[in-house]
Design a protein around this motif. Structure first.
Motif, PDB file in Angstrom:
ATOM      1  N   PRO A   6       2.405  -8.147  12.856  1.00 18.01           N
ATOM      2  CA  PRO A   6       3.456  -8.619  11.944  1.00 18.01           C
ATOM      3  C   PRO A   6       3.790  -7.643  10.824  1.00 18.01           C
ATOM      4  O   PRO A   6       4.935  -7.556  10.395  1.00 18.01           O
ATOM      5  N   ILE A   7       2.802  -6.893  10.345  1.00 15.50           N
ATOM      6  CA  ILE A   7       3.055  -5.989   9.224  1.00 15.50           C
ATOM      7  C   ILE A   7       4.023  -4.874   9.597  1.00 15.50           C
ATOM      8  O   ILE A   7       4.651  -4.249   8.723  1.00 15.50           O
ATOM      9  N   ASP A   8       4.189  -4.621  10.905  1.00 12.76           N
ATOM     10  CA  ASP A   8       5.065  -3.531  11.330  1.00 12.76           C
ATOM     11  C   ASP A   8       6.510  -3.749  10.875  1.00 12.76           C
ATOM     12  O   ASP A   8       7.253  -2.779  10.673  1.00 12.76           O
ATOM     13  N   THR A   9       6.906  -4.996  10.697  1.00 13.61           N
ATOM     14  CA  THR A   9       8.280  -5.285  10.278  1.00 13.61           C
ATOM     15  C   THR A   9       8.534  -4.861   8.838  1.00 13.61           C
ATOM     16  O   THR A   9       9.689  -4.831   8.406  1.00 13.61           O
ATOM     17  N   LEU A  10       7.489  -4.528   8.118  1.00  9.14           N
ATOM     18  CA  LEU A  10       7.627  -4.160   6.704  1.00  9.14           C
ATOM     19  C   LEU A  10       7.888  -2.669   6.507  1.00  9.14           C
ATOM     20  O   LEU A  10       8.043  -2.205   5.376  1.00  9.14           O
ATOM     21  N   GLN A  11       7.974  -1.933   7.589  1.00  6.04           N
ATOM     22  CA  GLN A  11       8.069  -0.473   7.480  1.00  6.04           C
ATOM     23  C   GLN A  11       9.284  -0.027   6.679  1.00  6.04           C
ATOM     24  O   GLN A  11       9.165   0.803   5.767  1.00  6.04           O
ATOM     25  N   ASP A  12      10.460  -0.561   6.984  1.00  6.26           N
ATOM     26  CA  ASP A  12      11.657  -0.130   6.264  1.00  6.26           C
ATOM     27  C   ASP A  12      11.574  -0.484   4.780  1.00  6.26           C
ATOM     28  O   ASP A  12      11.977   0.313   3.919  1.00  6.26           O
ATOM     29  N   GLY A  13      11.061  -1.662   4.492  1.00  4.70           N
ATOM     30  CA  GLY A  13      10.917  -2.062   3.097  1.00  4.70           C
ATOM     31  C   GLY A  13       9.947  -1.173   2.348  1.00  4.70           C
ATOM     32  O   GLY A  13      10.147  -0.857   1.170  1.00  4.70           O
ATOM     33  N   LEU A  14       8.882  -0.739   3.021  1.00  4.02           N
ATOM     34  CA  LEU A  14       7.913   0.146   2.389  1.00  4.02           C
ATOM     35  C   LEU A  14       8.539   1.506   2.090  1.00  4.02           C
ATOM     36  O   LEU A  14       8.340   2.066   1.005  1.00  4.02           O
ATOM     37  N   VAL A  15       9.303   2.016   3.040  1.00  3.92           N
ATOM     38  CA  VAL A  15       9.962   3.307   2.825  1.00  3.92           C
ATOM     39  C   VAL A  15      10.898   3.225   1.626  1.00  3.92           C
ATOM     40  O   VAL A  15      10.914   4.106   0.753  1.00  3.92           O
ATOM     41  N   ALA A  16      11.675   2.158   1.568  1.00  4.44           N
ATOM     42  CA  ALA A  16      12.636   2.014   0.471  1.00  4.44           C
ATOM     43  C   ALA A  16      11.909   1.880  -0.871  1.00  4.44           C
ATOM     44  O   ALA A  16      12.317   2.488  -1.875  1.00  4.44           O
ATOM     45  N   ALA A  17      10.843   1.083  -0.903  1.00  3.02           N
ATOM     46  CA  ALA A  17      10.117   0.884  -2.156  1.00  3.02           C
ATOM     47  C   ALA A  17       9.489   2.182  -2.639  1.00  3.02           C
ATOM     48  O   ALA A  17       9.528   2.506  -3.836  1.00  3.02           O
ATOM     49  N   CYS A  18       8.907   2.949  -1.720  1.00  2.00           N
ATOM     50  CA  CYS A  18       8.288   4.216  -2.112  1.00  2.00           C
ATOM     51  C   CYS A  18       9.318   5.217  -2.620  1.00  2.00           C
ATOM     52  O   CYS A  18       8.987   6.105  -3.416  1.00  2.00           O
ATOM     53  N   GLY A  19      10.553   5.064  -2.188  1.00  2.00           N
ATOM     54  CA  GLY A  19      11.608   5.940  -2.679  1.00  2.00           C
ATOM     55  C   GLY A  19      12.039   5.605  -4.089  1.00  2.00           C
ATOM     56  O   GLY A  19      12.654   6.440  -4.773  1.00  2.00           O
ATOM     57  N   ARG A  20      11.735   4.379  -4.528  1.00  2.00           N
ATOM     58  CA  ARG A  20      12.174   3.947  -5.862  1.00  2.00           C
ATOM     59  C   ARG A  20      11.053   3.969  -6.893  1.00  2.00           C
ATOM     60  O   ARG A  20      11.279   4.317  -8.055  1.00  2.00           O
ATOM     61  N   VAL A  21       9.850   3.560  -6.514  1.00  2.00           N
ATOM     62  CA  VAL A  21       8.755   3.426  -7.470  1.00  2.00           C
ATOM     63  C   VAL A  21       7.472   3.979  -6.857  1.00  2.00           C
ATOM     64  O   VAL A  21       7.403   4.256  -5.662  1.00  2.00           O
ATOM     65  N   ARG A  22       6.432   4.109  -7.691  1.00  2.00           N
ATOM     66  CA  ARG A  22       5.121   4.544  -7.199  1.00  2.00           C
ATOM     67  C   ARG A  22       4.057   3.491  -7.457  1.00  2.00           C
ATOM     68  O   ARG A  22       2.854   3.783  -7.448  1.00  2.00           O
ATOM     69  N   ARG A  23       4.515   2.248  -7.678  1.00  2.00           N
ATOM     70  CA  ARG A  23       3.580   1.126  -7.829  1.00  2.00           C
ATOM     71  C   ARG A  23       4.079  -0.013  -6.966  1.00  2.00           C
ATOM     72  O   ARG A  23       5.200  -0.494  -7.147  1.00  2.00           O
ATOM     73  N   ILE A  24       3.250  -0.432  -6.018  1.00  2.00           N
ATOM     74  CA  ILE A  24       3.668  -1.449  -5.060  1.00  2.00           C
ATOM     75  C   ILE A  24       2.569  -2.499  -4.944  1.00  2.00           C
ATOM     76  O   ILE A  24       1.380  -2.176  -4.865  1.00  2.00           O
ATOM     77  N   VAL A  25       2.986  -3.756  -4.936  1.00  2.00           N
ATOM     78  CA  VAL A  25       2.074  -4.878  -4.721  1.00  2.00           C
ATOM     79  C   VAL A  25       2.495  -5.559  -3.431  1.00  2.00           C
ATOM     80  O   VAL A  25       3.657  -5.930  -3.271  1.00  2.00           O
ATOM     81  N   LEU A  26       1.565  -5.707  -2.514  1.00  4.81           N
ATOM     82  CA  LEU A  26       1.892  -6.221  -1.176  1.00  4.81           C
ATOM     83  C   LEU A  26       1.032  -7.433  -0.865  1.00  4.81           C
ATOM     84  O   LEU A  26      -0.192  -7.390  -1.045  1.00  4.81           O
ATOM     85  N   ARG A  27       1.699  -8.479  -0.405  1.00  3.89           N
ATOM     86  CA  ARG A  27       0.978  -9.656   0.081  1.00  3.89           C
ATOM     87  C   ARG A  27       1.331  -9.855   1.538  1.00  3.89           C
ATOM     88  O   ARG A  27       2.516  -9.924   1.894  1.00  3.89           O
ATOM     89  N   ALA A  28       0.314  -9.946   2.371  1.00  8.90           N
ATOM     90  CA  ALA A  28       0.524 -10.143   3.804  1.00  8.90           C
ATOM     91  C   ALA A  28      -0.594 -11.030   4.321  1.00  8.90           C
ATOM     92  O   ALA A  28      -1.759 -10.849   3.952  1.00  8.90           O
ATOM     93  N   PRO A  29      -0.280 -11.990   5.168  1.00  8.61           N
ATOM     94  CA  PRO A  29      -1.280 -12.957   5.623  1.00  8.61           C
ATOM     95  C   PRO A  29      -2.408 -12.303   6.406  1.00  8.61           C
ATOM     96  O   PRO A  29      -2.268 -11.199   6.944  1.00  8.61           O
ATOM     97  N   THR A  30      -3.506 -13.016   6.466  1.00  9.96           N
ATOM     98  CA  THR A  30      -4.627 -12.593   7.287  1.00  9.96           C
ATOM     99  C   THR A  30      -4.158 -12.421   8.732  1.00  9.96           C
ATOM    100  O   THR A  30      -3.448 -13.256   9.272  1.00  9.96           O
ATOM    101  N   GLY A  31      -4.558 -11.313   9.323  1.00 10.60           N
ATOM    102  CA  GLY A  31      -4.184 -11.054  10.702  1.00 10.60           C
ATOM    103  C   GLY A  31      -2.897 -10.273  10.851  1.00 10.60           C
ATOM    104  O   GLY A  31      -2.485  -9.968  11.969  1.00 10.60           O
TER     105      GLY A  31
END
Length: 843
Positions: A6-31
């Motif tokens: 499931p975390i694979d769907t977050l790839q685009d969002g991660l790329v975009a966030a890293c382009g804007r800031v250098r502090r990221i908080v991520l919540r993702a369910p167990t598994g």
């Protein structure tokens, strides 16, 4: 090939966030796969430059996650992907993703404040709020704000309060991945809180249900500790339904191979009984059901009393959610909770952070020594309680680490280099002054992990322990002796078991001791091989634990009074049960037998004169002298009062030298005392003598038998009055006196210690065995061109046993006829090894 998560769907969002800031908080369910996939995304998408450091709260998770990523990427562990945990470092200059435990990152930041070469710090499972992760996050934020704006900071968890973390970080983006890999059905039972039914029996009943109702899938059972785990395993094995099912433990102190066995896939069905090490990060393939006792052993520090507590407590709702998620990693699952839904709703949402419940003195010392600020000005993620901070500063002041204004002292700065509680750092510095650094390093190593001794053993094991020579006066002394025994046994589990020693724990203690020794030498502390006075070691322990001084209340019980009005009970297995005055390295409040008892552990007998030297203004005196038969010496007992504690006695040696010498010789001969200088070279020399005596009787070399051993022991002990007088006495010179000058010359001629092989860099050592053989080890290449006729001793009379080795020094064949080897089996050996070692010469 990587399995979609499931975390694979977050790839685009991660790329975009890293382009804007250098502090990221991520919540993702167990598994969802965050622990393994996010670091790979950062690397593969070139979102950071430099190493990606991933913090894990548990060593087992750091090791297994690194192995999992290396497997997914089809790379060698220690290459592109590595890890570093206590006593174990698997990485290289090419490592880009590195899993570490939080304490190691703090030490790295202390030595390298700018984290050169690190591009990202990822705080995995941040919801657990370990003290070290709280401090490391604050330091990472400050580093990013001052010198490293390029540094990426990420905090991840399945149950994280993302808004609170993002608000504290400031200018942080929040990401979330929705959906668990598979649904998990939650079931509650109605076991009342005050039930007297053992929790392991209740868990076994639910395991029986699952085995009956489900035809496939492994079962994960959560228990609070290793004791409950073993009771649960026993209860499950007694189930009729458990036939053909593997029932395995999983907890942090298990050897890595046993941990791997529990988490790796297996062809059959498994029941894994684990502590909360299996709660987060770990993927255990095949688990389709969780049986959760809802309990954990939680460490807490009471700043009012200075007592470390370890109590079984209900886990929080967030922790229960993490545990339930273990059943949904690889398919739809179920989680059976051994408590009611009403009870669940009354539980706290999250665990109390460590910073609110553990001793802070080591952290405060690290802050001060690293220039990170004092406790009042440090930018805590969540500030500790004032009382806990004050208690930590009081402990540091008692140890001399800070002055009356809370400023770091020179001795405090020296203490800070040791990665241990300040008490042990202070002991090491004292050991440098008292010339017992090596022994105190071992004591510090013993104190860092679990006890190396099994607590409950049978009479045979007790007798085996007693046969190992050990000093009196401290619970550390038997452990020192048995640690050396484990080292001599190369930590073999079965051999260590015979002495009631946990082999893996002993190995870890030895590794920790070696690390302390390297640090001590680096600080210029003297390490010598001179005879060490056991009293010096005990003085060091007193310097570290003077606020845990205790006196026995009566001779008939183990009850003790401690300073500051506390009471406790000396553990029954203590080796100093006859001591009147002691300090305890551990004062633990343990929940047992339906109540709470304060136990004094790892205790050391103390001399009152030492207290008077250190605290001269806090005494009054009454003296008398008597013979103490249990101590086998005359002792002077001096009664004193220390602070608010009434002291009754101290002891000092006063034994007649002739009587002491006889007793010492008898004890050594019986195997209850050990001459440390009676070491491997001595035994090797004796075997050479007996070899020559056997094979060349015409020389008249006397056999070194038991009678000879007794004669040598008596000579070594002559004039001694205490074991400390003989422990390090030279032995070799006395043993060599067994032979005349002419016989000694014959020994060197007939049975040399070494043999020169022209193709071998160093002379080959000849080992003479107890069964009358002479052995030599050499590689195939080192034996080329060497005539087999020269591989004999006793002037050619006796052939050597040649251990023919591969270039990696692994024995391939043993022979007494080298020429026959070349003509016979050599071609087969060459064929087998040449492919593995192509750079070596093969004729």
């Amino acid at each position: 090939m990587k399995q979609p998560l499931p975390i694979d769907t977050l790839q685009d969002g991660l790329v975009a966030a890293c382009g804007r800031v250098r502090r990221i908080v991520l919540r993702a369910p167990t598994g969802s796969g965050k622990s393994t996939r996010i670091p790979q995304m950062l690397l593969d998408l070139n979102l950071v430059q430099g190493q990606i450091v991933v913090l894990q709260p548990r060593r087992i998770a750091a090791r297994l996650l690194a192995a999992r990523i290396a497997q997914e990427r089809e790379v060698r562990l220690g290459g592109e992907v590595g890890y570093q945990i206590r006593f174990e470092r698997v990485e290289s200059a090419q490592t880009r993703i590195k899993f570490v435990t939080e304490a190691l990152l703090l030490r790295q930041m202390a030595s390298d404040p700018e984290l050169k070469g690190v591009g990202a710090v990822v705080f995995d499972e941040f919801h657990e709020r370990n003290l070290h992760s709280d401090v490391a996050l604050a330091l990472a934020r400050r580093l990013q704000e001052t010198h490293r704006p390029d540094l990426l900071i990420m905090a991840m968890s399945a149950t994280l309060d993302t808004d609170a973390v993002a608000k504290w970080l400031g200018s942080a983006e929040t990401l979330a991945a929705d959906g668990r890999a598979y649904p998990v059905q939650i079931e509650y039972t109605h076991m009342p809180r005050n039930s007297t039914r053992p929790i392991w029996d209740a868990a076994a009943e639910q395991v029986r249900r699952v085995l009956q109702e489900e035809d496939e899938g492994d079962i994960l059972v959560f228990m609070p500790g290793s004791y409950e785990i073993m009771r649960t395993i026993g209860a499950v094995r007694n189930l009729p339904q458990s036939g053909g099912v593997d029932i395995l433990p999983l907890y942090g102190e298990l050897p890595p191979e046993e941990q791997d066995r529990a988490v790796k896939p297996s062809p059959g069905r498994k029941v894994i009984v684990a502590t909360n090490v299996a709660e987060t990060s770990l993927t255990i393939p095949g688990v389709r059901a969780v049986v959760d006792a809802g309990l954990a052993r939680i460490a807490r520090f009471d700043p009012h009393r200075g007592i470390d507590t370890l109590l079984v407590e209900p886990v929080s709702q967030a922790s229960a959610e993490q545990r339930a998620g273990r059943a949904g990693r690889t398919g739809p699952g179920r989680c059976i909770r051994l408590w009611s839904q009403t009870d669940h709703e009354a539980r706290p949402l999250r665990e109390v952070p460590e910073i609110k419940r553990v001793d802070l003195s080591e952290t405060i010392l690290l802050l001060l020594s690293s220039g990170w600020g004092d406790a009042a000005t440090f930018p805590w993620y969540e500030k500790p309680d004032d009382k806990a901070l004050q208690r930590a500063l009081t402990v540091l002041a008692d140890l001399g680490a800070v002055d009356t204004q809370g400023k770091l002292t020179p001795i405090g700065r020296r203490m800070s280099v040791f990665p241990a509680h300040p008490r042990y750092a202070r002991m090491l510095l004292a050991a440098g002054e008292l010339d017992c650094v090596f022994e105190v390093c071992r004591i510090a190593g013993l104190a860092q992990g679990r006890d190396i001794l099994f607590r409950k053993v049978d009479d045979r094991t007790e007798n085996a322990r007693d046969s190992v020579e050990q000093e009196d006066g401290s619970d550390f002394f038997p452990r020192l002796a048995l640690l050396q025994q484990a080292i001599d046994l190369k930590f073999d589990a079965d051999a260590c078991d015979r002495f009631g020693v946990h082999g893996q724990a002993a190995r870890q203690a030895d590794q920790a001791a070696r690390q302390f020794l390297r640090l001590a030498e680096g600080q210029g502390l003297p390490v010598s091989d001179r005879i060490v006075d056991p009293a010096a070691i005990r003085r060091c322990l007193l310097l570290g634990f003077s606020d845990r001084l205790a006196v026995r209340l009566d001779a008939g019980t183990l009850r003790c009074a401690l300073v500051h009005g506390r009471t406790g009970e000396l553990r029954r297995e203590s080796s100093i049960r006859n001591a009147k005055l002691l300090v305890a390295a551990e004062v633990d409040e343990i929940q047992a037998r339906g109540g709470v008892t304060t136990y004094l552990s790892l205790a050391t007998a103390i001399e009152e004169s030492w207290l008077q030297e250190l605290f001269p203004s806090e005494f009054s005196t009454v003296n008398h002298v008597r013979y103490d038969a249990t101590q086998r010496r005359v002792v002077t007992r001096v009664e004193r009062r220390f602070r608010d504690l009434v002291l009754e006695a101290k002891e000092r040696d006063d034994a007649p030298s002739d009587a002491a010498s006889r007793i010492l010789a008898e004890e050594v001969a019986a195997g209850r005392l050990e001459l440390e200088k009676w070491d491997a070279p001595v035994d090797a020399w004796i075997r050479r003598v007996n070899f020559l005596s056997k094979h060349c009787p015409e020389l008249g070399i006397p056999v070194f038998d038991e009678a000879a051993r007794r004669m040598v022991i008596e000579e070594v002990c002559t004039g001694a009055v205490a074991y400390r007088d003989i422990r390090d006495r030279p032995v070799f010179g006395v043993v060599r006196g067994w032979l005349t000058h002419e016989q000694a010359m014959a020994l060197e001629t007939y049975c040399p210690e070494k043999l020169i092989l022209p193709r071998k860099k160093h002379p080959a050592r000849i080992e003479y065995t107890a069964d009358g053989q002479a052995e030599i080890e050499a590689t195939v290449q080192e034996l080329y061109d060497f005539p087999g006729s020269k591989l004999r001793v006793c002037l050619g009379k006796v052939p050597m046993v040649i251990c023919i080795q591969s270039p990696a020094r692994r024995t391939q064949q043993r022979t007494t006829d080298l020429d026959a080897f070349w003509k016979g089996s050599y071609e087969g050996v060459k064929k087998e090894l040449r492919g593995r070692y192509p750079r070596h010469e093969w004729r």
